[in-house]
Design an enzyme around this catalytic site. Structure first.
Site, PDB file in Angstrom:
ATOM      1  NE  ARG A 124     -10.870  53.489  34.454  1.00 19.10           N
ATOM      2  CZ  ARG A 124     -10.513  53.843  35.693  1.00 19.10           C
ATOM      3  NH1 ARG A 124      -9.346  54.403  35.901  1.00 19.10           N
ATOM      4  NH2 ARG A 124     -11.322  53.625  36.704  1.00 19.10           N
TER       5      ARG A 124
ATOM      6  CE1 TYR B  24      -2.112  60.083  10.041  1.00 18.78           C
ATOM      7  CE2 TYR B  24      -3.024  61.098  11.998  1.00 18.78           C
ATOM      8  CZ  TYR B  24      -3.140  60.222  10.944  1.00 18.78           C
ATOM      9  OH  TYR B  24      -4.288  59.499  10.775  1.00 18.78           O
TER      10      TYR B  24
ATOM     11  CG  ASP C 244       4.663  59.984  14.365  1.00 19.29           C
ATOM     12  OD1 ASP C 244       4.861  58.774  14.140  1.00 19.29           O
ATOM     13  OD2 ASP C 244       3.596  60.571  14.093  1.00 19.29           O
TER      14      ASP C 244
ATOM     15  CE  LYS D 250      -2.113  54.752  10.508  1.00 23.57           C
ATOM     16  NZ  LYS D 250      -1.551  56.064  10.755  1.00 23.57           N
TER      17      LYS D 250
HETATM   18  C1  LIG Z   1      -1.816  57.120  11.626  1.00 25.21           C
HETATM   19  C2  LIG Z   1      -0.775  58.003  12.160  1.00 25.21           C
HETATM   20  C3  LIG Z   1      -0.961  58.670  13.384  1.00 25.21           C
HETATM   21  C4  LIG Z   1      -2.236  58.561  14.191  1.00 25.21           C
HETATM   22  O1  LIG Z   1      -2.466  57.262  14.629  1.00 25.21           O
HETATM   23  P1  LIG Z   1      -3.935  56.644  14.824  1.00 25.21           P
HETATM   24  O2  LIG Z   1      -3.629  55.234  15.201  1.00 25.21           O
HETATM   25  O3  LIG Z   1      -4.672  56.788  13.528  1.00 25.21           O
HETATM   26  O4  LIG Z   1      -4.588  57.432  15.900  1.00 25.21           O
HETATM   27  C5  LIG Z   1       0.078  59.477  13.833  1.00 25.21           C
HETATM   28  N1  LIG Z   1       1.224  59.637  13.126  1.00 25.21           N
HETATM   29  C6  LIG Z   1       1.412  59.012  11.951  1.00 25.21           C
HETATM   30  C7  LIG Z   1       2.691  59.236  11.204  1.00 25.21           C
HETATM   31  C8  LIG Z   1       0.422  58.181  11.424  1.00 25.21           C
HETATM   32  O5  LIG Z   1       0.621  57.589  10.247  1.00 25.21           O
END
Ligand SMILES: *Cc1c(COP(=O)(O)O)cnc(C)c1O
Length: 382
Positions: free
Chosen positions: A53, A105, A178, A203
Protein backbone atom coordinates in the site's frame (compact mmCIF):
# COMPACT_ATOMS: atom_id res chain seq x y z
CA UNK A 1 24.06 2.72 -15.85
CA UNK A 2 27.22 3.82 -14.05
CA UNK A 3 27.92 7.25 -15.56
CA UNK A 4 25.74 10.28 -14.90
CA UNK A 5 24.95 11.09 -18.52
CA UNK A 6 21.86 13.18 -19.15
CA UNK A 7 19.72 11.07 -21.47
CA UNK A 8 17.17 12.32 -23.96
CA UNK A 9 13.48 11.43 -23.45
CA UNK A 10 13.43 8.88 -26.32
CA UNK A 11 16.31 6.99 -24.74
CA UNK A 12 14.91 7.17 -21.21
CA UNK A 13 11.60 5.80 -22.43
CA UNK A 14 12.90 3.05 -24.74
CA UNK A 15 15.10 1.76 -21.92
CA UNK A 16 12.52 2.48 -19.23
CA UNK A 17 14.08 1.41 -15.92
CA UNK A 18 17.27 0.33 -17.80
CA UNK A 19 17.28 -3.09 -16.26
CA UNK A 20 19.60 -6.06 -16.19
CA UNK A 21 18.91 -8.71 -13.57
CA UNK A 22 22.30 -9.60 -12.10
CA UNK A 23 21.30 -13.18 -11.31
CA UNK A 24 19.30 -14.18 -14.41
CA UNK A 25 20.33 -11.60 -17.02
CA UNK A 26 16.66 -10.71 -17.65
CA UNK A 27 16.26 -7.28 -19.31
CA UNK A 28 12.65 -6.68 -18.24
CA UNK A 29 11.96 -5.93 -14.58
CA UNK A 30 10.04 -8.78 -12.93
CA UNK A 31 6.51 -8.28 -11.62
CA UNK A 32 6.92 -8.15 -7.86
CA UNK A 33 3.71 -9.65 -6.53
CA UNK A 34 4.86 -9.58 -2.89
CA UNK A 35 2.77 -7.29 -0.69
CA UNK A 36 5.33 -7.28 2.11
CA UNK A 37 9.09 -6.77 2.08
CA UNK A 38 11.56 -8.25 4.56
CA UNK A 39 14.09 -6.54 6.84
CA UNK A 40 17.71 -7.44 7.51
CA UNK A 41 19.43 -8.50 10.76
CA UNK A 42 19.48 -4.89 11.99
CA UNK A 43 15.75 -4.72 11.30
CA UNK A 44 16.38 -2.28 8.44
CA UNK A 45 14.32 -2.73 5.25
CA UNK A 46 16.39 -4.70 2.68
CA UNK A 47 15.13 -2.63 -0.26
CA UNK A 48 13.10 0.57 -0.55
CA UNK A 49 9.74 -1.17 -0.19
CA UNK A 50 7.96 -2.05 3.06
CA UNK A 51 4.35 -2.84 2.23
CA UNK A 52 2.41 -2.77 -1.05
CA UNK A 53 0.00 0.00 0.00
CA UNK A 54 3.04 2.29 0.40
CA UNK A 55 4.09 1.47 -3.19
CA UNK A 56 6.08 -1.49 -4.50
CA UNK A 57 9.05 -1.71 -6.90
CA UNK A 58 6.90 -1.84 -10.07
CA UNK A 59 5.16 1.42 -9.18
CA UNK A 60 8.47 3.03 -8.25
CA UNK A 61 10.00 2.15 -11.66
CA UNK A 62 7.19 4.07 -13.39
CA UNK A 63 7.41 6.99 -10.94
CA UNK A 64 11.16 7.33 -11.46
CA UNK A 65 10.78 7.60 -15.22
CA UNK A 66 8.09 10.29 -14.98
CA UNK A 67 10.13 12.22 -12.40
CA UNK A 68 13.07 12.32 -14.80
CA UNK A 69 10.99 13.01 -17.93
CA UNK A 70 9.21 15.95 -16.29
CA UNK A 71 12.27 17.22 -14.46
CA UNK A 72 10.38 16.95 -11.16
CA UNK A 73 11.33 16.22 -7.57
CA UNK A 74 9.05 13.18 -7.27
CA UNK A 75 6.08 11.33 -8.73
CA UNK A 76 3.25 9.25 -7.34
CA UNK A 77 1.31 6.64 -9.29
CA UNK A 78 -2.40 6.20 -8.55
CA UNK A 79 -5.01 3.59 -9.43
CA UNK A 80 -6.79 6.03 -11.79
CA UNK A 81 -6.48 9.57 -13.03
CA UNK A 82 -9.35 10.73 -10.87
CA UNK A 83 -7.85 9.04 -7.79
CA UNK A 84 -4.67 11.08 -8.39
CA UNK A 85 -6.64 14.30 -8.74
CA UNK A 86 -8.69 13.52 -5.63
CA UNK A 87 -5.47 13.22 -3.61
CA UNK A 88 -4.69 16.83 -4.49
CA UNK A 89 -8.23 18.03 -3.62
CA UNK A 90 -7.93 16.15 -0.33
CA UNK A 91 -5.18 18.60 0.72
CA UNK A 92 -7.56 21.58 0.42
CA UNK A 93 -9.26 22.66 3.65
CA UNK A 94 -12.73 24.04 4.32
CA UNK A 95 -12.82 27.78 3.60
CA UNK A 96 -10.05 27.64 1.01
CA UNK A 97 -10.67 28.21 -2.67
CA UNK A 98 -10.01 26.38 -5.96
CA UNK A 99 -10.11 27.82 -9.48
CA UNK A 100 -10.89 25.48 -12.39
CA UNK A 101 -11.72 25.88 -16.10
CA UNK A 102 -15.18 25.65 -17.67
CA UNK A 103 -13.85 23.24 -20.30
CA UNK A 104 -12.43 20.38 -18.30
CA UNK A 105 -12.54 16.59 -18.20
CA UNK A 106 -16.20 15.95 -17.42
CA UNK A 107 -15.83 13.44 -14.58
CA UNK A 108 -13.15 15.56 -12.91
CA UNK A 109 -15.33 18.66 -12.94
CA UNK A 110 -18.36 16.80 -11.59
CA UNK A 111 -16.34 15.33 -8.74
CA UNK A 112 -14.58 18.59 -7.93
CA UNK A 113 -17.96 20.34 -7.68
CA UNK A 114 -19.24 17.66 -5.34
CA UNK A 115 -16.16 17.77 -3.10
CA UNK A 116 -16.25 21.57 -2.88
CA UNK A 117 -19.97 21.64 -2.08
CA UNK A 118 -19.69 18.95 0.60
CA UNK A 119 -16.58 20.31 2.29
CA UNK A 120 -17.26 24.05 2.11
CA UNK A 121 -14.44 24.78 -0.33
CA UNK A 122 -14.90 27.75 -2.65
CA UNK A 123 -14.87 26.97 -6.37
CA UNK A 124 -14.75 29.49 -9.19
CA UNK A 125 -14.98 28.36 -12.79
CA UNK A 126 -13.14 30.49 -15.36
CA UNK A 127 -13.41 30.70 -19.13
CA UNK A 128 -10.48 28.68 -20.48
CA UNK A 129 -10.29 30.77 -23.65
CA UNK A 130 -10.00 34.10 -21.78
CA UNK A 131 -6.85 34.80 -19.66
CA UNK A 132 -8.51 37.80 -17.95
CA UNK A 133 -11.28 35.50 -16.75
CA UNK A 134 -8.66 33.37 -14.98
CA UNK A 135 -7.16 36.46 -13.36
CA UNK A 136 -10.59 37.57 -12.09
CA UNK A 137 -11.36 34.09 -10.70
CA UNK A 138 -8.32 34.00 -8.40
CA UNK A 139 -8.75 35.29 -4.82
CA UNK A 140 -5.34 36.24 -3.40
CA UNK A 141 -4.79 34.67 0.00
CA UNK A 142 -7.77 32.31 -0.32
CA UNK A 143 -7.13 30.48 -3.58
CA UNK A 144 -4.81 27.54 -2.95
CA UNK A 145 -5.02 25.67 -6.27
CA UNK A 146 -5.36 27.04 -9.78
CA UNK A 147 -6.22 24.18 -12.12
CA UNK A 148 -5.51 24.24 -15.84
CA UNK A 149 -6.25 21.60 -18.45
CA UNK A 150 -4.39 22.08 -21.73
CA UNK A 151 -5.22 21.12 -24.41
CA UNK A 152 -8.68 20.95 -22.85
CA UNK A 153 -11.17 18.23 -23.44
CA UNK A 154 -13.20 18.22 -25.74
CA UNK A 155 -12.61 21.56 -27.50
CA UNK A 156 -8.79 21.43 -27.28
CA UNK A 157 -8.44 25.05 -26.18
CA UNK A 158 -4.92 26.03 -25.17
CA UNK A 159 -4.01 27.74 -21.89
CA UNK A 160 -0.66 29.49 -21.55
CA UNK A 161 0.89 27.53 -18.66
CA UNK A 162 3.64 30.07 -17.92
CA UNK A 163 1.12 32.94 -17.76
CA UNK A 164 -1.23 30.92 -15.53
CA UNK A 165 1.69 30.06 -13.22
CA UNK A 166 2.56 33.77 -12.82
CA UNK A 167 -1.06 34.58 -11.89
CA UNK A 168 -1.30 31.66 -9.44
CA UNK A 169 2.01 32.42 -7.74
CA UNK A 170 1.27 36.13 -7.43
CA UNK A 171 -1.81 35.17 -5.39
CA UNK A 172 0.03 32.60 -3.26
CA UNK A 173 -1.62 29.61 -4.96
CA UNK A 174 -0.10 26.61 -6.68
CA UNK A 175 -0.67 25.79 -10.34
CA UNK A 176 -1.82 22.26 -11.19
CA UNK A 177 -1.91 21.24 -14.84
CA UNK A 178 -3.87 18.37 -16.35
CA UNK A 179 -1.45 17.49 -19.13
CA UNK A 180 -3.11 14.20 -20.09
CA UNK A 181 -3.39 15.24 -23.75
CA UNK A 182 0.18 16.59 -23.76
CA UNK A 183 2.52 14.01 -22.20
CA UNK A 184 6.08 15.00 -21.22
CA UNK A 185 7.44 14.15 -24.71
CA UNK A 186 5.73 17.35 -25.87
CA UNK A 187 5.07 19.54 -22.78
CA UNK A 188 7.08 19.84 -19.58
CA UNK A 189 4.61 21.79 -17.49
CA UNK A 190 6.91 21.97 -14.44
CA UNK A 191 9.56 23.80 -16.51
CA UNK A 192 6.87 26.31 -17.48
CA UNK A 193 6.10 27.05 -13.84
CA UNK A 194 3.48 24.46 -12.84
CA UNK A 195 3.84 23.09 -9.32
CA UNK A 196 2.04 19.81 -9.91
CA UNK A 197 1.49 18.10 -13.25
CA UNK A 198 -1.25 15.51 -13.58
CA UNK A 199 -1.72 12.73 -16.12
CA UNK A 200 -4.40 10.17 -16.61
CA UNK A 201 -1.82 7.45 -17.32
CA UNK A 202 -4.75 5.48 -18.77
CA UNK A 203 -4.31 7.59 -21.90
CA UNK A 204 -1.04 8.39 -23.74
CA UNK A 205 1.38 7.22 -21.04
CA UNK A 206 0.16 3.64 -21.28
CA UNK A 207 -1.26 4.03 -24.77
CA UNK A 208 -2.81 0.61 -25.24
CA UNK A 209 -6.23 1.05 -23.61
CA UNK A 210 -5.54 -1.76 -21.15
CA UNK A 211 -4.46 -0.03 -17.91
CA UNK A 212 -6.30 2.42 -15.67
CA UNK A 213 -3.83 4.65 -13.78
CA UNK A 214 -3.08 8.23 -12.80
CA UNK A 215 0.08 10.21 -12.08
CA UNK A 216 1.10 13.31 -10.15
CA UNK A 217 4.57 14.80 -10.58
CA UNK A 218 5.79 17.60 -8.34
CA UNK A 219 8.29 20.40 -8.98
CA UNK A 220 9.30 20.61 -5.34
CA UNK A 221 9.57 18.07 -2.57
CA UNK A 222 7.68 20.22 -0.06
CA UNK A 223 4.98 19.99 2.60
CA UNK A 224 2.19 19.67 0.06
CA UNK A 225 3.98 16.77 -1.58
CA UNK A 226 4.51 15.02 1.76
CA UNK A 227 0.78 15.32 2.37
CA UNK A 228 -0.07 13.91 -1.06
CA UNK A 229 2.25 10.96 -0.43
CA UNK A 230 0.57 10.36 2.93
CA UNK A 231 -2.87 10.48 1.33
CA UNK A 232 -1.93 7.83 -1.21
CA UNK A 233 -0.26 5.70 1.41
CA UNK A 234 -3.34 5.81 3.64
CA UNK A 235 -5.99 5.50 0.91
CA UNK A 236 -4.15 2.74 -0.96
CA UNK A 237 -5.26 4.28 -4.26
CA UNK A 238 -2.44 2.80 -6.31
CA UNK A 239 -2.33 0.15 -9.04
CA UNK A 240 -1.13 -3.39 -8.48
CA UNK A 241 2.21 -4.63 -9.79
CA UNK A 242 0.75 -6.16 -12.96
CA UNK A 243 -0.79 -2.84 -14.05
CA UNK A 244 2.37 -0.94 -13.16
CA UNK A 245 4.41 -3.40 -15.19
CA UNK A 246 2.09 -3.04 -18.21
CA UNK A 247 2.37 0.74 -17.86
CA UNK A 248 6.17 0.52 -17.90
CA UNK A 249 5.91 -1.53 -21.11
CA UNK A 250 3.58 1.07 -22.63
CA UNK A 251 5.96 3.90 -21.71
CA UNK A 252 8.77 2.32 -23.74
CA UNK A 253 7.04 3.36 -26.98
CA UNK A 254 5.53 6.68 -25.82
CA UNK A 255 7.73 8.94 -27.95
CA UNK A 256 7.09 6.88 -31.12
CA UNK A 257 3.35 6.58 -30.48
CA UNK A 258 2.90 10.25 -29.69
CA UNK A 259 4.91 11.42 -32.71
CA UNK A 260 2.95 9.14 -35.03
CA UNK A 261 -0.44 10.12 -33.59
CA UNK A 262 0.52 13.82 -33.90
CA UNK A 263 1.58 13.35 -37.50
CA UNK A 264 -1.61 11.43 -38.38
CA UNK A 265 -3.79 13.97 -36.60
CA UNK A 266 -2.26 16.96 -38.38
CA UNK A 267 -2.85 15.33 -41.77
CA UNK A 268 -6.39 14.38 -40.76
CA UNK A 269 -7.16 17.87 -39.44
CA UNK A 270 -5.78 19.58 -42.55
CA UNK A 271 -7.75 17.29 -44.85
CA UNK A 272 -11.09 17.98 -43.16
CA UNK A 273 -10.64 21.66 -42.31
CA UNK A 274 -12.06 22.67 -45.71
CA UNK A 275 -14.61 19.89 -46.12
CA UNK A 276 -18.10 21.08 -47.18
CA UNK A 277 -19.84 18.85 -44.63
CA UNK A 278 -17.70 20.04 -41.73
CA UNK A 279 -18.19 23.37 -39.99
CA UNK A 280 -14.92 23.47 -38.01
CA UNK A 281 -12.01 21.28 -37.02
CA UNK A 282 -10.82 22.02 -33.48
CA UNK A 283 -7.13 21.08 -33.44
CA UNK A 284 -4.31 23.16 -31.89
CA UNK A 285 -1.96 22.07 -34.68
CA UNK A 286 -3.91 24.07 -37.28
CA UNK A 287 -2.64 27.62 -37.90
CA UNK A 288 -6.26 28.80 -37.71
CA UNK A 289 -6.72 27.50 -34.14
CA UNK A 290 -6.86 30.45 -31.68
CA UNK A 291 -4.35 28.75 -29.36
CA UNK A 292 -1.93 27.73 -32.11
CA UNK A 293 0.89 30.17 -31.26
CA UNK A 294 0.92 29.22 -27.58
CA UNK A 295 0.61 25.53 -28.50
CA UNK A 296 3.66 25.87 -30.76
CA UNK A 297 5.64 27.21 -27.81
CA UNK A 298 4.48 24.77 -25.15
CA UNK A 299 3.90 21.58 -27.20
CA UNK A 300 7.36 21.20 -28.68
CA UNK A 301 7.05 17.51 -29.54
CA UNK A 302 3.80 17.63 -31.54
CA UNK A 303 0.18 18.62 -31.07
CA UNK A 304 -1.06 15.13 -30.25
CA UNK A 305 -3.84 12.99 -31.63
CA UNK A 306 -6.85 14.68 -30.03
CA UNK A 307 -9.28 16.80 -32.01
CA UNK A 308 -12.96 17.46 -32.40
CA UNK A 309 -14.97 18.29 -35.51
CA UNK A 310 -18.26 20.12 -35.72
CA UNK A 311 -20.32 18.36 -38.36
CA UNK A 312 -22.55 20.63 -40.44
CA UNK A 313 -26.08 20.08 -39.18
CA UNK A 314 -27.55 18.86 -35.91
CA UNK A 315 -27.01 16.03 -33.43
CA UNK A 316 -28.60 13.54 -35.81
CA UNK A 317 -26.16 14.48 -38.57
CA UNK A 318 -23.21 13.92 -36.18
CA UNK A 319 -24.57 10.59 -34.96
CA UNK A 320 -25.20 9.60 -38.59
CA UNK A 321 -21.49 10.07 -39.30
CA UNK A 322 -20.52 7.92 -36.31
CA UNK A 323 -22.77 5.11 -37.56
CA UNK A 324 -21.12 5.14 -40.98
CA UNK A 325 -17.53 5.06 -39.71
CA UNK A 326 -15.99 1.60 -40.04
CA UNK A 327 -12.46 2.01 -38.72
CA UNK A 328 -13.00 4.47 -35.88
CA UNK A 329 -14.27 2.57 -32.86
CA UNK A 330 -17.19 4.34 -31.17
CA UNK A 331 -15.91 4.40 -27.60
CA UNK A 332 -14.83 6.81 -24.92
CA UNK A 333 -11.21 7.35 -23.74
CA UNK A 334 -8.24 8.56 -25.75
CA UNK A 335 -4.53 8.27 -26.38
CA UNK A 336 -4.48 4.60 -27.41
CA UNK A 337 -2.87 3.14 -30.52
CA UNK A 338 -6.33 2.53 -32.03
CA UNK A 339 -8.46 5.42 -33.26
CA UNK A 340 -11.70 6.20 -31.45
CA UNK A 341 -14.68 8.45 -32.09
CA UNK A 342 -17.08 9.79 -29.50
CA UNK A 343 -20.25 11.85 -29.44
CA UNK A 344 -19.58 13.71 -26.18
CA UNK A 345 -23.07 15.16 -25.81
CA UNK A 346 -24.61 11.67 -25.57
CA UNK A 347 -22.06 10.63 -22.94
CA UNK A 348 -22.45 13.77 -20.81
CA UNK A 349 -26.26 13.86 -20.92
CA UNK A 350 -28.76 16.72 -21.13
CA UNK A 351 -26.76 19.12 -18.88
CA UNK A 352 -23.77 18.94 -21.20
CA UNK A 353 -22.40 22.20 -22.53
CA UNK A 354 -20.84 20.43 -25.52
CA UNK A 355 -22.15 21.30 -29.00
CA UNK A 356 -24.61 18.64 -30.23
CA UNK A 357 -22.81 18.36 -33.58
CA UNK A 358 -19.37 17.79 -31.99
CA UNK A 359 -17.51 14.54 -32.60
CA UNK A 360 -14.32 13.88 -30.67
CA UNK A 361 -11.60 11.90 -32.41
CA UNK A 362 -8.68 10.19 -30.75
CA UNK A 363 -6.33 9.62 -33.65
CA UNK A 364 -4.19 6.51 -33.27
CA UNK A 365 -1.16 5.18 -35.08
CA UNK A 366 -2.85 3.54 -38.10
CA UNK A 367 -2.11 4.73 -41.66
CA UNK A 368 -3.40 8.31 -41.92
CA UNK A 369 -4.78 7.58 -45.42
CA UNK A 370 -7.07 4.85 -44.04
CA UNK A 371 -8.39 7.12 -41.29
CA UNK A 372 -9.00 9.99 -43.72
CA UNK A 373 -10.78 7.65 -46.14
CA UNK A 374 -13.00 6.34 -43.32
CA UNK A 375 -14.33 9.79 -42.44
CA UNK A 376 -14.49 10.86 -46.10
CA UNK A 377 -16.74 7.88 -46.90
CA UNK A 378 -18.87 8.39 -43.80
CA UNK A 379 -19.44 12.07 -44.70
CA UNK A 380 -20.37 11.15 -48.28
CA UNK A 381 -23.21 9.03 -46.90
CA UNK A 382 -24.89 11.70 -44.75
C1 LIG B 1 -9.29 10.33 -18.70
C2 LIG B 1 -8.97 11.67 -18.19
C3 LIG B 1 -9.01 11.94 -16.81
C4 LIG B 1 -9.41 10.91 -15.78
O1 LIG B 1 -8.53 9.83 -15.76
P1 LIG B 1 -8.98 8.33 -15.40
O2 LIG B 1 -7.72 7.57 -15.61
O3 LIG B 1 -10.09 7.95 -16.34
O4 LIG B 1 -9.46 8.35 -14.00
C5 LIG B 1 -8.68 13.23 -16.41
N1 LIG B 1 -8.35 14.21 -17.29
C6 LIG B 1 -8.32 13.96 -18.61
C7 LIG B 1 -7.97 15.08 -19.55
C8 LIG B 1 -8.63 12.70 -19.11
O5 LIG B 1 -8.62 12.48 -20.43
Amino acid sequence: MTSNRKLRPETLLAQAAHFIDRTTGAVVPPVHTSVTFARDQNYEPIGDAIYARYGGPNCVDVENILTTLDGGAGAQLFSSGLAAMAALWETVATGQHIVAPNVMYFGAQQWLQRICARRGIGLTIYDATDPSSLERAIRPGQTVVVWVETPSNPTWDITDIAAAARLAHKAGAILGVDSTAAPPVTTRALDLGADIVFYSATKYLNGHSDVLAGMLVTRQDNELWAEIKDIRKLSGALPGPFEASLLLRGLRTLSLRYARASDNALRFARHFSNHPKIETVLYPGLETHPGHDIARRQMTGGFGGMMSVLVRGDEQAALGVVKRLELFIPATSLGGVESLVEHRRTIEGPDSGVAPNLLRFSIGIEAAEDLIEDLDLALEGV
